[in-house]
Enzyme design. Structure first.
Site, mmCIF file in Angstrom:
data_model
loop_
_atom_site.group_PDB
_atom_site.id
_atom_site.type_symbol
_atom_site.label_atom_id
_atom_site.label_comp_id
_atom_site.label_asym_id
_atom_site.label_seq_id
_atom_site.Cartn_x
_atom_site.Cartn_y
_atom_site.Cartn_z
ATOM 1 N N LYS A 137 7.658 -5.111 8.419
ATOM 2 C CA LYS A 137 8.663 -4.380 7.650
ATOM 3 C C LYS A 137 9.696 -3.745 8.581
ATOM 4 C CE LYS A 137 8.690 -0.824 3.985
ATOM 5 N NZ LYS A 137 7.799 0.028 3.163
ATOM 6 N N SER A 183 5.007 2.266 -2.270
ATOM 7 C CA SER A 183 5.971 1.371 -1.627
ATOM 8 C C SER A 183 5.452 -0.023 -1.316
ATOM 9 C CB SER A 183 6.505 2.002 -0.335
ATOM 10 O OG SER A 183 7.489 2.962 -0.633
ATOM 11 N N SER A 209 9.205 0.219 -1.274
ATOM 12 C CA SER A 209 10.168 -0.168 -0.247
ATOM 13 C C SER A 209 9.764 -1.432 0.518
ATOM 14 C CB SER A 209 10.352 0.988 0.738
ATOM 15 O OG SER A 209 9.120 1.326 1.369
#
Length: 476
Positions: free
Chosen positions: A80, A179, A155
């Site tokens: 990520k 997330s 996210s």
């Protein structure tokens, strides 16, 4: 095995082929590079690629005997775009860091590479991982492959989309208020937020930051367990990290151990839920009865969750990003500015109250799990929403007070320090995936994975992955 068969294979299946010498790590990188070229232009999941670095790592790894190549044995993994990978651009989704190239990797990345992971890409994320819709000013929006007019959530939206479309077999995510659970739900994959300390990571502004945690994402429960094995273990650089357990998480997932008593709650008593999502998740939860479990509707008391999370999240933002606000306010999105300013206005009394509330909710959750093996809820309260909406502003007739309140069903579990997993459990009338959140007592990932695998087998609703991105004209 041809390219299409490889990208549709499970991560466990790929590792088996690697350890048998049926494919090489370099073969897999070639497959992924082609798949990304074919697909990512439609969904924007992996905006930063580092295949040269990955191939160099693969060449070094292949000098070792196969038995010494770690849990993943040369399996490629994207990271990520909030987490440092040495020599690879790490933007945090922010114009402030659009040219940032860290010299050293995060502990988490080093651990994965020690266990045979090849890092070949960075997955897209909202600015600073803030907000459950993956868009930013550096790379733009990540689109949901089930319907590219919809959000992939966030996210860890880029990671979830990469998995769903066959651009990854495993992916790294992180989770504060859902997330990795929310994108898993929206994209029809599995995401696991582990217990505090299960996965070591490099401390940034706070040694004891425990709201946001890294975790594994994959297409099924066994693959998530495999990656958790590769991520977990104690590290001196993270004082909160836990020792590796004697038995692997993959063996726990495959144990067939069934829960005796599980609880289902559509809302944890704190949030509205779309009726369709509630009906789909309730039906999935009740199917635990086919495995011999007692299913009852109940939940721990999370009455303070919204107030508590609002304060502790704002405090974290003020600590982590207060200096950025002072220096780069004009480059930050309004939601992040709001959260930091909320934190800077906090009093010691507010923080004291929130910490006491968290302790109380954690204690009540632990007591609850003395009776119930697992707690089941919707992973998120709505189906994937339109990509142009920055966040969910209302649900089932209720308007939310701020841009994160719609995530309460996930962040209540964060506050209780429990491991939680989002499992695909069905589809809406629009053909969009819905995730069931499965929660266990702190430290009980093995029990969580075993139960999730039992239900995964009962439901047998694994979506067809990887899928080619679908627009609205497909009827989805």
């Amino acid at each position: 095995m041809n390219q299409q068969e490889l990208i549709r294979e499970s991560a466990c299946g790929i590792v088996k082929k690697l350890t048998r010498g049926e494919v090489t790590p370099l073969d897999l990188l070639d497959v992924l590079e082609k798949r990304i070229s074919d697909v990512d232009g439609e969904v924007n999941a992996l905006p930063t690629l580092c295949f040269d670095r990955a191939r160099q790592s693969a060449t070094e790894l292949m000098k070792k005997p196969i038995a010494e190549r770690g849990h993943l044995a040369g399996l490629p993994v994207p990271i990520k775009d909030l987490t440092d990978v040495s020599g690879v651009r790490n933007t945090l989704g922010s114009p402030i860091f659009q040219d940032n190239i860290p010299a050293r990797s995060d502990i988490l990345v080093e651990r994965l590479e020690e266990n045979g992971a090849l890092i070949y890409a960075k997955s897209n994320t909202p600015e600073f991982g803030s907000g459950a819709n993956t868009f930013n000013e550096v790379f733009g929006a990540t689109l949901n492959p089930w319907d590219t007019s919809r959000s992939a959530a966030g996210s860890s939206g880029g990671a979830a989309v990469a998995l769903a479309t066959g651009m990854a077999w495993l992916a790294h995510g992180s989770d504060m208020g859902g997330s990795l659970r929310n994108p898993a739900s929206f994209c029809g994959i599995v995401g696991l937020r582990p217990s505090i300390g299960r996965v070591a990571r490099t401390p940034k502004s706070k040694v004891d930051a425990t709201l946001g945690l890294p975790g594994p994402m994959a297409r099924n429960v066994e693959d998530v367990a495999l990656m958790l094995d590769a991520m977990s273990g104690q590290h001196p650089g993270d004082p909160l990290s836990l020792p590796k357990l004697a038995n692997s998480f993959l063996s726990a997932a495959r144990s067939g151990k069934k829960p005796r008593r599980v609880a289902y709650s559509p809302d944890l008593g704190i949030t509205p839920v779309d009726p369709q999502v509630a009906a789909i998740t309730r039906a999935a939860a009740e199917r635990f009865e086919e495995a011999g479990a007692i299913v009852e509707e109940t939940h721990p008391d999370f009455a303070e969750a919204h107030e508590c999370f609002h304060v502790l999240r704002a405090f974290d933002y003020a600590i982590e990003m207060g200096v950025l606000l002072r220096k780069h306010r004009e480059l930050m999105k309004p939601e992040v500015i709001w959260n930091i300013e909320e934190g800077l206005r906090l009093t010691v009394e507010q923080i004291e109250r929130a910490e006491i509330q968290r302790v109380a909710m954690s204690a009540r959750a632990v007591q609850f799990f003395e009776t119930y093996d697992l707690l089941l809820t919707p992973a998120t309260i709505v189906e994937p929403f339109a990509i142009q909406n920055r966040y969910v502003s209302e649900c089932a007739g209720k308007t939310f007070d701020n841009y994160v309140q719609w995530l309460g069903i996930a962040y209540a579990i964060t506050l209780a320090c429990c491991p939680a997993l989002s499992l695909p459990c069905g589809f809406t009338e629009s053909g969009l995936p819905v995730g069931l959140q499965i929660v266990a007592s702190p430290g009980c990932e093995a029990q969580l994975l075993a139960g999730a695998k039992v239900l995964e087998d009962v439901l047998d609703v694994r979506p067809t992955t990887p899928i080619d991105p679908r627009g609205t004209e497909s009827g989805c």
